[in-house]
Write an enzyme that holds these catalytic residues in place. Sequence first.
Site, PDB file in Angstrom:
ATOM      1  N   GLY A  87      39.022  25.202  45.299  1.00  0.00           N
ATOM      2  CA  GLY A  87      39.172  26.655  45.313  1.00  0.00           C
ATOM      3  C   GLY A  87      39.883  27.122  44.063  1.00  0.00           C
ATOM      4  CD  GLU A  99      41.477  54.800  32.827  1.00  0.00           C
ATOM      5  OE1 GLU A  99      40.912  54.436  33.878  1.00  0.00           O
ATOM      6  OE2 GLU A  99      41.606  54.044  31.843  1.00  0.00           O
ATOM      7  N   PRO A 120      42.721  28.799  41.522  1.00  0.00           N
ATOM      8  CG  PRO A 120      43.219  28.795  39.260  1.00  0.00           C
ATOM      9  CD  PRO A 120      42.150  29.149  40.220  1.00  0.00           C
TER      10      PRO A 120
END
Length: 601
Positions: free
Chosen positions: A203, A425, A205
């Site tokens: 999997g 944004e 880290p």
Amino acid sequence: MNEIKPPKKPLIYYYGIAFVLLILFNSLIMPFAEKHQIEEVSYNTFIQKTEDKDIGSVKIEDNEITFTDKDKSHVYRTGEMNDPDLVKRLAASGADFKNIPARQASPIENFFLNWILPILILWGIGSYVSGKMMNRMGGNAMTFGKANAKVYVKSKDGGITFADVAGEDEAKESLSEIVNYLHDPKKYQEIGASMPKGILLVGPPGTGKTMLAKAVAGESHVPFFAMSGSEFVEMFVGLGASKVRDLFKQAKEKAPCIVFIDEIDAIGEKRSNQIGGNDEREQTLNQLLTEMDGFESNNGVVILAATNRPEALDPALTRPGRFDRRVPVELPDLKGREAILKVHAKKVKMDEDIDFNKIARMSSGASGAELANIINEGALRAVRENRQTVTQSDLEESIEVVIAGYQKKNAILTDKEKWTVAYHEIGHALVAAKQTNSAPVQKITIIPRTSGALGYTMQVEEGNHYLYTKEELENKIATCTGGRAAEEVVFGSISTGAANDIEQATKMARAMVTRYGMSDDFDMVALESVNNRYLGGDTSLICSAQTQTQIDKLVVTIVKKEHEKAKKILTDNREKLDELAKFLYERETITGEEFMNILEK
Ligand code: ADP
């Protein structure tokens, strides 16, 4: 779990050093110290003292005379002279005198001082220096080829158990069979079932692989040997292999027990037959393979290993009979994240009304380690602000810290830049909102972060999303291009702020063509393979050069189409775009709720 430290150097080592120091002290320091209490005088003084009868005892040695005065309060020494009347004079003075022949050192003493002592000193210096060098090289002069595994036994308070590992229910279920086996191996032996010898935890880290391995040991109350794959890798060929031998020898002595090898890809990588391959690593791997073959599957040693690169492992290592069971430990889903946050929140003082579900929704994609870090950052923030407990806003701020870095206090944007970032944004968010008709973001801020981001958008994830349709992916690409599109629509010029968006949009468009079969030209043909699923997922092309050119063209077409769509959405909603950007410019932060309020007004 308590770690057991390896035994220190044997006592005899310290006795040896003490003995050598004692000899040195006796033969060098003592005579030196004695000599300093004695006063050197001339032969005249000696004669004078005998004539005055102020003399006590006299020792006549090889070439010196040592004497005291009458009341023996002072000791004097003078050289020996060819004095024929010496004895007569001494007898007349009433002194107590004797002649001491020069002391001859015994042959054993001579041998010790001339041979043994220098050898001991040289050996001491040598082992000190080489010890220092070995330490610098990561080893220890006295432990060549020893495994040096960290050994844990169950501590009184129980150590790590499955309850400490939140989420990961499938992994826990797989592993609980091992726990049952270690509790009662006979039950399995009677029926003839053998346990898997090795279990590979794979999997990304920070998802709790090490924790799970420790929890297995904690649950089954057996010793736990932990070592990292890289600790086996040595400078000299054969040393790593001997470490593997030693580790398994120790484990067999302590069986039933668990051996945990973290980052096993450091030794378990595929062997290559290139000339000048890594001999040391391959020998170490061979030894590991042999050891795993060598023990019975019912002898009570269970090997757990963790890796983020399962595809890089040598096939011999993953075949049945070695690491034959693979337990995926994936990034936690919404429920898992909430559970992990709650587990870690128990260790800090929290406000009563924390909404963990919201925090979990805000931190989509975070690993267990990152979630633990978010709680800790929140606690640090509470301390910085002199509060006794951690609040909801501490946690929300710390998500941004963990994901985007700290707020950059002294970054000064020009007014134009600030407007550009605000429009950029809002451009993303507005395109997203218009496509899905729902709040696309949790929050947008335009406070520069230490990661270099000038603005930051926190997405919301309402539930888990496993499948994306073609339209959803296209919408996502349009959202990515929304920032740049806003700049174009409003300012008529473009900036460098879109680099990351461009990368993401291209990646998605490319995956649509090469991996998801979403283009008409290539239908369901795989053109790319993923190399490293758990570490960033880089890919390599598996097609001809002509096809690559065609892929590139298709990718450009997709992105262009979505970019145009984004521009159209923003032009059609220009008023809202201006209003939202003004709000963000003035307040520097806008929440999803405020955003939707303005949009729907
Ligand atoms: P890995 O070995 O997968 O890289 P670790 O097991 O070392 O990750 O996990 C690192 C840290 O992350 C742990 O010490 C723990 O604090 C936290 N963590 C990760 N996953 C979980 C989980 N499922 N539950 C609780 N804490 C977790």
